[in-house]
Design a protein around this motif. Structure first.
Motif, PDB file in Angstrom:
ATOM      1  N   THR A 108       0.813  -1.226   0.000  1.00  0.00           N
ATOM      2  CA  THR A 108       0.000   0.000   0.000  1.00  0.00           C
ATOM      3  C   THR A 108       0.840   1.267   0.000  1.00  0.00           C
ATOM      4  O   THR A 108       0.610   2.183  -0.794  1.00  0.00           O
ATOM      5  CB  THR A 108      -0.949   0.008   1.216  1.00  0.00           C
ATOM      6  N   ASN A 109       1.814   1.337   0.890  1.00  0.00           N
ATOM      7  CA  ASN A 109       2.584   2.576   1.046  1.00  0.00           C
ATOM      8  C   ASN A 109       4.028   2.432   0.576  1.00  0.00           C
ATOM      9  O   ASN A 109       4.898   3.222   0.968  1.00  0.00           O
ATOM     10  CB  ASN A 109       2.574   3.002   2.516  1.00  0.00           C
ATOM     11  N   LEU A 110       4.301   1.446  -0.268  1.00  0.00           N
ATOM     12  CA  LEU A 110       5.664   1.206  -0.724  1.00  0.00           C
ATOM     13  C   LEU A 110       5.915   1.829  -2.086  1.00  0.00           C
ATOM     14  O   LEU A 110       5.067   1.774  -2.974  1.00  0.00           O
ATOM     15  CB  LEU A 110       5.944  -0.297  -0.808  1.00  0.00           C
ATOM     16  N   THR A 111       7.116   2.416  -2.251  1.00  0.00           N
ATOM     17  CA  THR A 111       7.570   2.804  -3.585  1.00  0.00           C
ATOM     18  C   THR A 111       8.081   1.556  -4.286  1.00  0.00           C
ATOM     19  O   THR A 111       8.293   0.503  -3.655  1.00  0.00           O
ATOM     20  CB  THR A 111       8.698   3.836  -3.508  1.00  0.00           C
ATOM     21  N   GLN A 116      11.185  -3.489  -4.099  1.00  0.00           N
ATOM     22  CA  GLN A 116      12.298  -4.287  -4.609  1.00  0.00           C
ATOM     23  C   GLN A 116      13.249  -4.674  -3.485  1.00  0.00           C
ATOM     24  O   GLN A 116      13.705  -5.821  -3.404  1.00  0.00           O
ATOM     25  CB  GLN A 116      13.056  -3.515  -5.687  1.00  0.00           C
ATOM     26  N   ARG A 117      13.537  -3.724  -2.599  1.00  0.00           N
ATOM     27  CA  ARG A 117      14.452  -4.014  -1.495  1.00  0.00           C
ATOM     28  C   ARG A 117      13.866  -5.076  -0.563  1.00  0.00           C
ATOM     29  O   ARG A 117      14.586  -5.960  -0.097  1.00  0.00           O
ATOM     30  CB  ARG A 117      14.770  -2.742  -0.725  1.00  0.00           C
ATOM     31  N   LYS A 118      12.583  -4.996  -0.283  1.00  0.00           N
ATOM     32  CA  LYS A 118      11.955  -6.017   0.560  1.00  0.00           C
ATOM     33  C   LYS A 118      12.087  -7.395  -0.072  1.00  0.00           C
ATOM     34  O   LYS A 118      12.368  -8.396   0.606  1.00  0.00           O
ATOM     35  CB  LYS A 118      10.477  -5.669   0.774  1.00  0.00           C
ATOM     36  N   TYR A 149      22.733 -10.347   0.766  1.00  0.00           N
ATOM     37  CA  TYR A 149      23.098  -9.837  -0.549  1.00  0.00           C
ATOM     38  C   TYR A 149      22.334  -8.570  -0.897  1.00  0.00           C
ATOM     39  O   TYR A 149      22.797  -7.740  -1.671  1.00  0.00           O
ATOM     40  CB  TYR A 149      22.837 -10.901  -1.613  1.00  0.00           C
ATOM     41  N   ALA A 150      21.167  -8.390  -0.287  1.00  0.00           N
ATOM     42  CA  ALA A 150      20.334  -7.226  -0.596  1.00  0.00           C
ATOM     43  C   ALA A 150      21.047  -5.929  -0.285  1.00  0.00           C
ATOM     44  O   ALA A 150      20.807  -4.899  -0.919  1.00  0.00           O
ATOM     45  CB  ALA A 150      19.030  -7.286   0.186  1.00  0.00           C
ATOM     46  N   GLU A 182      16.572   2.589  -2.887  1.00  0.00           N
ATOM     47  CA  GLU A 182      15.616   3.079  -3.876  1.00  0.00           C
ATOM     48  C   GLU A 182      15.485   2.159  -5.083  1.00  0.00           C
ATOM     49  O   GLU A 182      14.777   2.460  -6.036  1.00  0.00           O
ATOM     50  CB  GLU A 182      16.020   4.483  -4.341  1.00  0.00           C
ATOM     51  N   GLY A 183      16.195   1.029  -5.056  1.00  0.00           N
ATOM     52  CA  GLY A 183      16.017   0.035  -6.109  1.00  0.00           C
ATOM     53  C   GLY A 183      16.955   0.139  -7.286  1.00  0.00           C
ATOM     54  O   GLY A 183      16.800  -0.586  -8.272  1.00  0.00           O
TER      55      GLY A 183
END
Length: 223
Positions: free
Chosen positions: A74-77, A82-84, A93-94, A174-175
């Protein structure tokens, strides 16, 4: 109806199969459908979008219950999402999920079109004007030592290191998956090459995968 059967069969075959369920509020899903101007598959005629979304949520309850991972978007860019996902599927690795490319170049031959970050090092002492160094390039230790023989170059690299150590984790968050840093001097043979080589070591030391390219080092022209 065949989803769970297929998942069970894959697991019986020894496949590493995990189920990710992405959710959002009804209001958010309705808004996204309106923005894309696509019709919901449960509302082919249009006009009953909210009803269709609620029906979809009800139908997918067994899937959500079976899911290994659930993300509320809902509130994710896009970058945060992508980071999640990186964290879920790649773990540590993330934190290093960006590839850094450092490139030396000469301004007289044009700015690289792939540049994300452009650094001009023409303020550093120029080995071209030293007779013994003119025909060499920044890969030569004598040239590199000359470029970094004064406090200005060393201070610049220290400050640049601090900036990258601060920026790279935020790019990852920010991906962004790749970053090209272009270092330019006049001819792309001396100062930019020496600085790029130092920069490669810095990025690797910070802990990110890095590649190095010297675009104009073989050009046989005066700087």
């Amino acid at each position: 109806d065949e989803l769970f059967k297929a998942i069970d069969e894959m697991k019986q075959m020894g496949c590493n199969c995990r189920l990710l369920y992405m959710d959002a509020t009804v209001e958010t899903i309705v808004m996204r459908y309106k923005e894309t101007r696509r019709r919901h598959p449960l509302d082919p005629e249009g006009g009953k979008l909210e009803e269709a979304v609620n029906r979809e949520i009800e139908m997918l309850k067994p899937v959500k219950k079976r899911a290994d991972f659930i993300i509320n978007t809902t509130n994710l860019t896009l970058g945060q999402l992508q980071r999640k996902m990186y964290n879920m599927f790649f773990g540590d690795y993330a934190d290093k999920s960006i590839n850094v490319n450092v490139m030396s170049f000469g301004f007289k031959y044009g700015i690289p079109i792939e540049a994300d970050m452009l650094i001009d090092v023409r303020f550093l002492p120029n080995p071209y004007y030293v007779t013994d160094l003119r025909t060499r390039n920044g890969l030569d230790k004598a040239v590199s030592d000359y470029v970094f023989s004064n406090g200005t170059a060393r201070e610049f690299m220290d400050k640049f290191r601090d900036m990258l150590a601060f920026m790279l984790p935020h790019y990852v968050e920010e991906g962004k998956t790749s970053l090209t840093i272009c270092i330019g001097c006049t001819g792309g043979k001396h100062r930019s090459v020496a600085v790029t080589e130092q920069l490669r070591e810095i990025v690797a030391d910070i802990g990110y995968p890095v590649e190095c390219i010297h675009r104009d080092i073989k050009r046989d022209t005066k700087e």
